[in-house]
Design an enzyme around this catalytic site. Structure first.
Site, PDB file in Angstrom:
ATOM      1  N   GLU A 173       7.050   2.459  -6.525  1.00 28.27           N
ATOM      2  CA  GLU A 173       7.297   1.896  -5.191  1.00 28.27           C
ATOM      3  C   GLU A 173       7.663   3.017  -4.220  1.00 28.27           C
ATOM      4  O   GLU A 173       8.221   4.035  -4.619  1.00 28.27           O
ATOM      5  CB  GLU A 173       8.421   0.855  -5.330  1.00 28.27           C
ATOM      6  CG  GLU A 173       8.929   0.238  -4.060  1.00 28.27           C
ATOM      7  CD  GLU A 173       7.927  -0.603  -3.306  1.00 28.27           C
ATOM      8  OE1 GLU A 173       6.846  -0.073  -2.984  1.00 28.27           O
ATOM      9  OE2 GLU A 173       8.229  -1.766  -2.984  1.00 28.27           O
ATOM     10  N   ASP A 174       7.330   2.821  -2.963  1.00 31.06           N
ATOM     11  CA  ASP A 174       7.657   3.859  -1.980  1.00 31.06           C
ATOM     12  C   ASP A 174       9.150   3.938  -1.704  1.00 31.06           C
ATOM     13  O   ASP A 174       9.732   5.007  -1.702  1.00 31.06           O
ATOM     14  CB  ASP A 174       6.867   3.646  -0.668  1.00 31.06           C
ATOM     15  CG  ASP A 174       6.982   2.235  -0.088  1.00 31.06           C
ATOM     16  OD1 ASP A 174       7.727   1.393  -0.638  1.00 31.06           O
ATOM     17  OD2 ASP A 174       6.318   1.950   0.921  1.00 31.06           O
ATOM     18  N   ARG A 178       1.024   6.243   7.612  1.00 33.70           N
ATOM     19  CA  ARG A 178       1.035   6.415   6.155  1.00 33.70           C
ATOM     20  C   ARG A 178       0.512   7.790   5.754  1.00 33.70           C
ATOM     21  O   ARG A 178       0.852   8.314   4.701  1.00 33.70           O
ATOM     22  CB  ARG A 178       0.156   5.348   5.481  1.00 33.70           C
ATOM     23  CG  ARG A 178       0.667   3.923   5.618  1.00 33.70           C
ATOM     24  CD  ARG A 178      -0.083   3.022   4.645  1.00 33.70           C
ATOM     25  NE  ARG A 178       0.058   1.602   4.959  1.00 33.70           N
ATOM     26  CZ  ARG A 178       1.080   0.844   4.555  1.00 33.70           C
ATOM     27  NH1 ARG A 178       2.058   1.358   3.849  1.00 33.70           N
ATOM     28  NH2 ARG A 178       1.125  -0.430   4.871  1.00 33.70           N
ATOM     29  N   ASP A 180       4.789   3.066   6.163  1.00 31.16           N
ATOM     30  CA  ASP A 180       4.211   2.724   7.453  1.00 31.16           C
ATOM     31  C   ASP A 180       5.209   2.126   8.417  1.00 31.16           C
ATOM     32  O   ASP A 180       6.270   1.630   8.035  1.00 31.16           O
ATOM     33  CB  ASP A 180       3.102   1.682   7.257  1.00 31.16           C
ATOM     34  CG  ASP A 180       3.672   0.304   6.932  1.00 31.16           C
ATOM     35  OD1 ASP A 180       4.444   0.187   5.957  1.00 31.16           O
ATOM     36  OD2 ASP A 180       3.382  -0.662   7.669  1.00 31.16           O
ATOM     37  N   ASP A 204      14.821  -0.792  -0.740  1.00 35.30           N
ATOM     38  CA  ASP A 204      15.621  -1.100   0.443  1.00 35.30           C
ATOM     39  C   ASP A 204      16.592  -2.221   0.075  1.00 35.30           C
ATOM     40  O   ASP A 204      17.574  -1.981  -0.613  1.00 35.30           O
ATOM     41  CB  ASP A 204      14.654  -1.462   1.574  1.00 35.30           C
ATOM     42  CG  ASP A 204      15.322  -1.641   2.918  1.00 35.30           C
ATOM     43  OD1 ASP A 204      16.331  -0.994   3.185  1.00 35.30           O
ATOM     44  OD2 ASP A 204      14.812  -2.440   3.730  1.00 35.30           O
ATOM     45  N   PHE A 258      14.949   4.031   9.542  1.00 36.76           N
ATOM     46  CA  PHE A 258      13.577   3.619   9.264  1.00 36.76           C
ATOM     47  C   PHE A 258      12.693   4.856   9.179  1.00 36.76           C
ATOM     48  O   PHE A 258      12.642   5.665  10.096  1.00 36.76           O
ATOM     49  CB  PHE A 258      13.056   2.658  10.327  1.00 36.76           C
ATOM     50  CG  PHE A 258      11.851   1.909   9.861  1.00 36.76           C
ATOM     51  CD1 PHE A 258      11.979   0.787   9.064  1.00 36.76           C
ATOM     52  CD2 PHE A 258      10.569   2.355  10.178  1.00 36.76           C
ATOM     53  CE1 PHE A 258      10.869   0.112   8.588  1.00 36.76           C
ATOM     54  CE2 PHE A 258       9.448   1.684   9.708  1.00 36.76           C
ATOM     55  CZ  PHE A 258       9.591   0.557   8.918  1.00 36.76           C
ATOM     56  N   VAL A 259      12.015   4.999   8.039  1.00 35.97           N
ATOM     57  CA  VAL A 259      11.203   6.196   7.814  1.00 35.97           C
ATOM     58  C   VAL A 259       9.726   5.850   7.647  1.00 35.97           C
ATOM     59  O   VAL A 259       9.371   4.732   7.250  1.00 35.97           O
ATOM     60  CB  VAL A 259      11.694   6.980   6.576  1.00 35.97           C
ATOM     61  CG1 VAL A 259      13.053   7.610   6.825  1.00 35.97           C
ATOM     62  CG2 VAL A 259      11.731   6.097   5.332  1.00 35.97           C
ATOM     63  N   LYS A 286       0.823  -1.196   0.000  1.00 35.58           N
ATOM     64  CA  LYS A 286       0.000   0.000   0.000  1.00 35.58           C
ATOM     65  C   LYS A 286       0.860   1.250   0.000  1.00 35.58           C
ATOM     66  O   LYS A 286       0.370   2.356  -0.208  1.00 35.58           O
ATOM     67  CB  LYS A 286      -0.881   0.032   1.278  1.00 35.58           C
ATOM     68  CG  LYS A 286      -1.702  -1.206   1.497  1.00 35.58           C
ATOM     69  CD  LYS A 286      -2.279  -1.211   2.929  1.00 35.58           C
ATOM     70  CE  LYS A 286      -2.566  -2.662   3.283  1.00 35.58           C
ATOM     71  NZ  LYS A 286      -2.474  -2.903   4.696  1.00 35.58           N
ATOM     72  N   GLY A 287       2.143   1.062   0.248  1.00 34.71           N
ATOM     73  CA  GLY A 287       3.035   2.199   0.489  1.00 34.71           C
ATOM     74  C   GLY A 287       3.139   3.190  -0.651  1.00 34.71           C
ATOM     75  O   GLY A 287       3.391   4.370  -0.434  1.00 34.71           O
ATOM     76  N   LYS A 315      17.369   3.513  -0.256  1.00 30.69           N
ATOM     77  CA  LYS A 315      18.409   3.282   0.767  1.00 30.69           C
ATOM     78  C   LYS A 315      19.471   2.413   0.110  1.00 30.69           C
ATOM     79  O   LYS A 315      19.497   1.198   0.323  1.00 30.69           O
ATOM     80  CB  LYS A 315      17.823   2.495   1.938  1.00 30.69           C
ATOM     81  CG  LYS A 315      16.985   3.264   2.921  1.00 30.69           C
ATOM     82  CD  LYS A 315      16.647   2.339   4.095  1.00 30.69           C
ATOM     83  CE  LYS A 315      15.442   2.803   4.843  1.00 30.69           C
ATOM     84  NZ  LYS A 315      14.955   1.801   5.816  1.00 30.69           N
TER      85      LYS A 315
HETATM   86  P1  IMP Z   1      12.928  -4.365   0.027  1.00 34.16           P
HETATM   87  O1  IMP Z   1      12.327  -5.587  -0.554  1.00 34.16           O
HETATM   88  O2  IMP Z   1      13.859  -4.675   1.159  1.00 34.16           O
HETATM   89  O3  IMP Z   1      13.568  -3.447  -0.999  1.00 34.16           O
HETATM   90  O4  IMP Z   1      11.804  -3.603   0.789  1.00 34.16           O
HETATM   91  C1  IMP Z   1      10.918  -2.794   0.242  1.00 34.16           C
HETATM   92  C2  IMP Z   1       9.744  -2.637   1.179  1.00 34.16           C
HETATM   93  O5  IMP Z   1      10.140  -2.646   2.545  1.00 34.16           O
HETATM   94  C3  IMP Z   1       9.113  -1.309   0.937  1.00 34.16           C
HETATM   95  O6  IMP Z   1       8.111  -1.392  -0.026  1.00 34.16           O
HETATM   96  C4  IMP Z   1       8.574  -0.959   2.296  1.00 34.16           C
HETATM   97  O7  IMP Z   1       7.271  -1.478   2.431  1.00 34.16           O
HETATM   98  C5  IMP Z   1       9.462  -1.653   3.279  1.00 34.16           C
HETATM   99  N1  IMP Z   1      10.453  -0.724   3.856  1.00 34.16           N
HETATM  100  C6  IMP Z   1      11.776  -0.715   3.676  1.00 34.16           C
HETATM  101  N2  IMP Z   1      12.371   0.271   4.354  1.00 34.16           N
HETATM  102  C7  IMP Z   1      11.368   0.933   4.991  1.00 34.16           C
HETATM  103  C8  IMP Z   1      11.337   2.084   5.860  1.00 34.16           C
HETATM  104  O8  IMP Z   1      12.332   2.733   6.191  1.00 34.16           O
HETATM  105  N3  IMP Z   1      10.100   2.456   6.290  1.00 34.16           N
HETATM  106  C9  IMP Z   1       8.951   1.812   5.952  1.00 34.16           C
HETATM  107  N4  IMP Z   1       8.949   0.735   5.157  1.00 34.16           N
HETATM  108  C10 IMP Z   1      10.148   0.297   4.674  1.00 34.16           C
HETATM  109 MG    MG Z   2       5.530  -1.657   4.442  1.00 36.80          MG
END
Ligand code: IMP
Ligand code: MG
Length: 171
Positions: free
Chosen positions: A96-97, A162, A156, A100, A149-150, A40-41, A128
């Site tokens: 995508e939000d 959110r 969220d 990471d 962490f944001v 949902k981000g 990140k």
């Molecule tokens: P990845 O698969 O590790 O790249 O993670 C991506 C997902 O992790 C994002 O769509 C977010 O939902 C969540 N996420 C990663 N870092 C943060 C953060 O700092 N705050 C909130 N959600 C995060």
């Molecule tokens: Mg999330």
């Protein structure tokens, strides 16, 4: 209530999102695009970004969850909701939000590549880079941020925050 500190203000977000929309408008040069939001981000980012894209644009949404908790990615991704339409021959922009570890987007890009889209790019509000575990790069990135962490502007912590207009650090 956790302690929240503004990392990226709503004004900076608005300005940057407008720039990303202009870049997308320029790069696709009149071709239609489909924006796929990762629920949902990405919803708030998608809503704002889309209004800065002057192209024939449609929306679709996908939902995945990663195993593990908010801060620790286990590497496994589960599909909760697939896209509604075929992406074959279309210009797909995944919205995508935050990028990471990259595991979520690696999974989703793999899934969508199987549709044989005409093109597939990634728009992410935040990146990140220092956390990356797999080589995924955003094509349209709003802000590179440190490993903190944001929340806010769609992001969220346990489904909360959110709706904050700014991107904030939780401490
Ligand atoms: P990845 O698969 O590790 O790249 O993670 C991506 C997902 O992790 C994002 O769509 C977010 O939902 C969540 N996420 C990663 N870092 C943060 C953060 O700092 N705050 C909130 N959600 C995060
Ligand atoms: Mg999330």
């Amino acid at each position: 209530m956790s302690d929240l500190k503004v990392l990226i203000s709503r004004d900076r977000i608005a300005k940057r999102v407008a720039e990303l929309g202009a870049a997308i408008t320029h790069d696709y040069a009149g071709e239609p695009v489909i924006l796929i939001g990762v629920l949902k981000g990405a919803t708030i980012f998608l809503a704002d970004l889309a209004r800065h894209i002057s192209l024939d644009a449609t929306f679709d949404f996908i939902s995945v969850s990663s195993y593990g908790n908010e801060k620790m990615h286990s590497g496994e991704v589960k599909l909760n909701k697939d896209v509604d339409n075929s992406m074959e021959g279309r210009n797909v922009i995944l919205v995508e939000d935050i990028l990471d570890t990259g595991l979520t987007l690696r999974y989703i890009t793999g899934l969508l590549a199987a549709h044989k889209p005409k093109s597939l790019k990634i728009a992410a509000l935040l990146d990140k880079i220092s956390r990356r575990q797999v080589p995924i790069k955003g094509d349209y990135v709003g802000f590179e941020i440190p490993d903190e962490f944001v929340v806010g502007y769609g992001l969220d912590y346990a489904e909360r925050y959110r709706n904050l207009p700014d991107v904030c650090v939780v401490s």
